[in-house]
Enzyme design. Structure first.
Site, PDB file in Angstrom:
ATOM      1  N   ASN A 108      28.849  59.433  80.946  1.00  0.00           N
ATOM      2  CA  ASN A 108      28.469  58.840  80.958  1.00  0.00           C
ATOM      3  C   ASN A 108      28.549  57.688  79.513  1.00  0.00           C
ATOM      4  OD1 ASN A 108      26.177  56.678  80.861  1.00  0.00           O
ATOM      5  ND2 ASN A 108      24.540  57.664  80.640  1.00  0.00           N
ATOM      6  N   TRP A 109      29.095  56.331  80.073  1.00  0.00           N
ATOM      7  CA  TRP A 109      30.907  56.351  78.247  1.00  0.00           C
ATOM      8  C   TRP A 109      29.012  55.508  77.503  1.00  0.00           C
ATOM      9  CZ3 TRP A 109      35.678  54.305  79.358  1.00  0.00           C
ATOM     10  CH2 TRP A 109      36.483  55.911  79.218  1.00  0.00           C
ATOM     11  N   LYS A 110      27.400  55.044  78.349  1.00  0.00           N
ATOM     12  CA  LYS A 110      27.061  54.097  77.879  1.00  0.00           C
ATOM     13  C   LYS A 110      27.103  52.704  77.630  1.00  0.00           C
ATOM     14  CE  LYS A 110      24.090  57.714  76.894  1.00  0.00           C
ATOM     15  NZ  LYS A 110      22.994  58.456  76.117  1.00  0.00           N
ATOM     16  N   HIS A 127      18.660  57.345  85.333  1.00  0.00           N
ATOM     17  CA  HIS A 127      19.185  56.672  83.591  1.00  0.00           C
ATOM     18  C   HIS A 127      17.476  57.666  83.054  1.00  0.00           C
ATOM     19  CE1 HIS A 127      19.892  57.988  80.006  1.00  0.00           C
ATOM     20  NE2 HIS A 127      20.890  58.778  79.992  1.00  0.00           N
ATOM     21  N   GLU A 183      17.579  56.188  80.075  1.00  0.00           N
ATOM     22  CA  GLU A 183      17.418  54.636  78.943  1.00  0.00           C
ATOM     23  C   GLU A 183      16.730  53.759  79.958  1.00  0.00           C
ATOM     24  OE1 GLU A 183      21.424  55.385  77.088  1.00  0.00           O
ATOM     25  OE2 GLU A 183      20.091  57.378  76.230  1.00  0.00           O
ATOM     26  N   GLU A 224      17.788  65.844  83.459  1.00  0.00           N
ATOM     27  CA  GLU A 224      17.925  65.592  81.618  1.00  0.00           C
ATOM     28  C   GLU A 224      16.984  65.701  81.501  1.00  0.00           C
ATOM     29  OE1 GLU A 224      22.070  63.357  81.303  1.00  0.00           O
ATOM     30  OE2 GLU A 224      20.907  61.898  81.814  1.00  0.00           O
ATOM     31  N   GLY A 276      20.908  62.844  73.747  1.00  0.00           N
ATOM     32  CA  GLY A 276      21.176  61.537  72.242  1.00  0.00           C
ATOM     33  C   GLY A 276      21.032  62.126  71.333  1.00  0.00           C
ATOM     34  N   SER A 331      22.506  66.514  75.243  1.00  0.00           N
ATOM     35  CA  SER A 331      23.763  66.888  74.201  1.00  0.00           C
ATOM     36  C   SER A 331      23.773  68.502  74.525  1.00  0.00           C
ATOM     37  CB  SER A 331      22.052  67.272  72.477  1.00  0.00           C
ATOM     38  OG  SER A 331      21.628  66.149  72.037  1.00  0.00           O
ATOM     39  N   GLY A 344      26.712  62.500  77.743  1.00  0.00           N
ATOM     40  CA  GLY A 344      26.860  61.325  77.244  1.00  0.00           C
ATOM     41  C   GLY A 344      27.781  61.023  75.875  1.00  0.00           C
ATOM     42  N   GLY A 345      26.984  61.264  74.102  1.00  0.00           N
ATOM     43  CA  GLY A 345      28.185  61.419  73.502  1.00  0.00           C
ATOM     44  C   GLY A 345      29.579  61.897  73.211  1.00  0.00           C
TER      45      GLY A 345
HETATM   46  C1  PEP Z   1      23.340  61.275  78.885  1.00  0.00           C
HETATM   47  O1  PEP Z   1      23.061  59.745  78.283  1.00  0.00           O
HETATM   48  O2  PEP Z   1      22.825  61.167  79.717  1.00  0.00           O
HETATM   49  C2  PEP Z   1      23.334  62.386  77.769  1.00  0.00           C
HETATM   50  C3  PEP Z   1      23.410  63.278  78.562  1.00  0.00           C
HETATM   51  O3  PEP Z   1      23.390  62.414  76.619  1.00  0.00           O
HETATM   52  P1  PEP Z   1      24.034  62.859  75.604  1.00  0.00           P
HETATM   53  O4  PEP Z   1      25.436  63.796  76.377  1.00  0.00           O
HETATM   54  O5  PEP Z   1      24.813  62.040  74.177  1.00  0.00           O
HETATM   55  O6  PEP Z   1      22.509  63.277  74.970  1.00  0.00           O
END
Ligand code: PEP
Length: 269
Positions: A13-15, A98, A100, A170, A176, A215, A236-237
């Site tokens: 997920n590049w956001k 998600h 967010e 999640e 994040g 994470s 994500g990251g």
């Molecule tokens: C996400 O946004 O779905 C996510 C898991 O982010 P991160 O890996 O950065 O925690």
């Protein structure tokens, strides 16, 4: 029930990150490290880059998806993107719910269920994100929160809709933040979700890929992915760095070979 093993799915997920040049370079680096026949690999760039990346992605056997969609089919919904539009530019998957979106855009369980329904109707595979906040975990409400999020979709769309969907657990406190659920914490919730679905249909529950997100990094991926009910990651990251994302894909392939318990049987909870 049957004993087909579940294939791992690693989704990035590049956001709201990137540019045309960065998106192309990132996909090129992932493609170069492949092919990854033993894992499904999915990238979810911002909307404007999906069409641009579709030929690179599809010729390498990677999957591509969107990060959100409108619950509506078309019409006067300024700024929204429909499921049909995503399909039109080559997407096969879409995130729904998600944290967010739930947090910053006020998406309720009902809105998320409507988006799930719209995605399925358009022919997209929804990736339903569920998870509790830190306060909810500390108050012992994790299972109640997650079951309400899953049940909202079940009651609107029915169990059959989960036959062509993915669930991502999640925990909001891990997204994040650098905090990560322990393999035991994650496995416990994944097994809970699978058992919840198995109450309605054990075959669908046994086959569905349930991803962990929060994470996930190369350093913790193997321990999480080795768990019986963890079938992949929503990243994500670390999905923005080709070497980290590829290392997680490789970890999913290594652990899926060893986890003989990752079979598609599920008992109702
Ligand atoms: C996400 O946004 O779905 C996510 C898991 O982010 P991160 O890996 O950065 O925690």
């Amino acid at each position: 029930m049957n004993d087909m093993p579940r294939k791992p799915l690693i989704a990035g997920n590049w956001k709201m990150n990137g540019s045309v040049a960065m998106a192309e370079a990132l996909v090129d680096a992932i493609v170069e490290a492949g092919p990854f026949a033993a894992a499904d690999v999915l990238v979810m760039p911002p909307f404007p880059y999906i069409d641009r990346l579709r030929s690179r992605v599809s010729s390498a056997g990677l999957l591509i998806g969107g990060q959100d969609l409108s619950p509506h089919e078309s019409g006067a919904y300024t700024g929204e993107v429909s499921g049909a539009m995503l399909v039109d530019v080559g997407a096969g998957y879409v995130l729904v719910g998600h944290s967010e979106r739930r947090q910053y855009h006020g998406e309720s369980d009902d809105v998320v269920a409507a988006k799930f329904e719209a995605a399925a109707a358009a022919g997209l595979k929804p990736v339903l994100c569920v998870g509790e906040s830190r306060e909810q975990r500390e108050a012992g409400q994790t299972e109640a929160v997650v079951s309400a999020q899953v049940d909202a979709v079940l009651s609107r769309c029915g169990i059959a809709a989960f036959g062509d969907a993915v669930v991502a657990y999640e925990p909001v406190w891990a997204i994040g933040t650098g905090l990560v659920a322990t393999p035991e914490q994650a496995q416990q919730v994944h097994a809970f979700i699978r058992a919840r679905l198995a109450r309605h249909d054990a075959t669908i529950a046994g086959r569905i890929q349930i991803l962990y997100g929060g994470s996930m990094k190369p350093q913790n991926a193997s321990d999480l992915l080795a768990c019986e009910d963890i079938d992949g990651g929503l990243i994500g990251g670390a999905s923005l760095k080709a070497d980290e994302f590829v290392a997680i894909i490789m970890a999913s392939i290594m652990t899926s070979g060893t986890a003989s318990a990752k079979q598609s049987d599920a008992a109702p909870g």
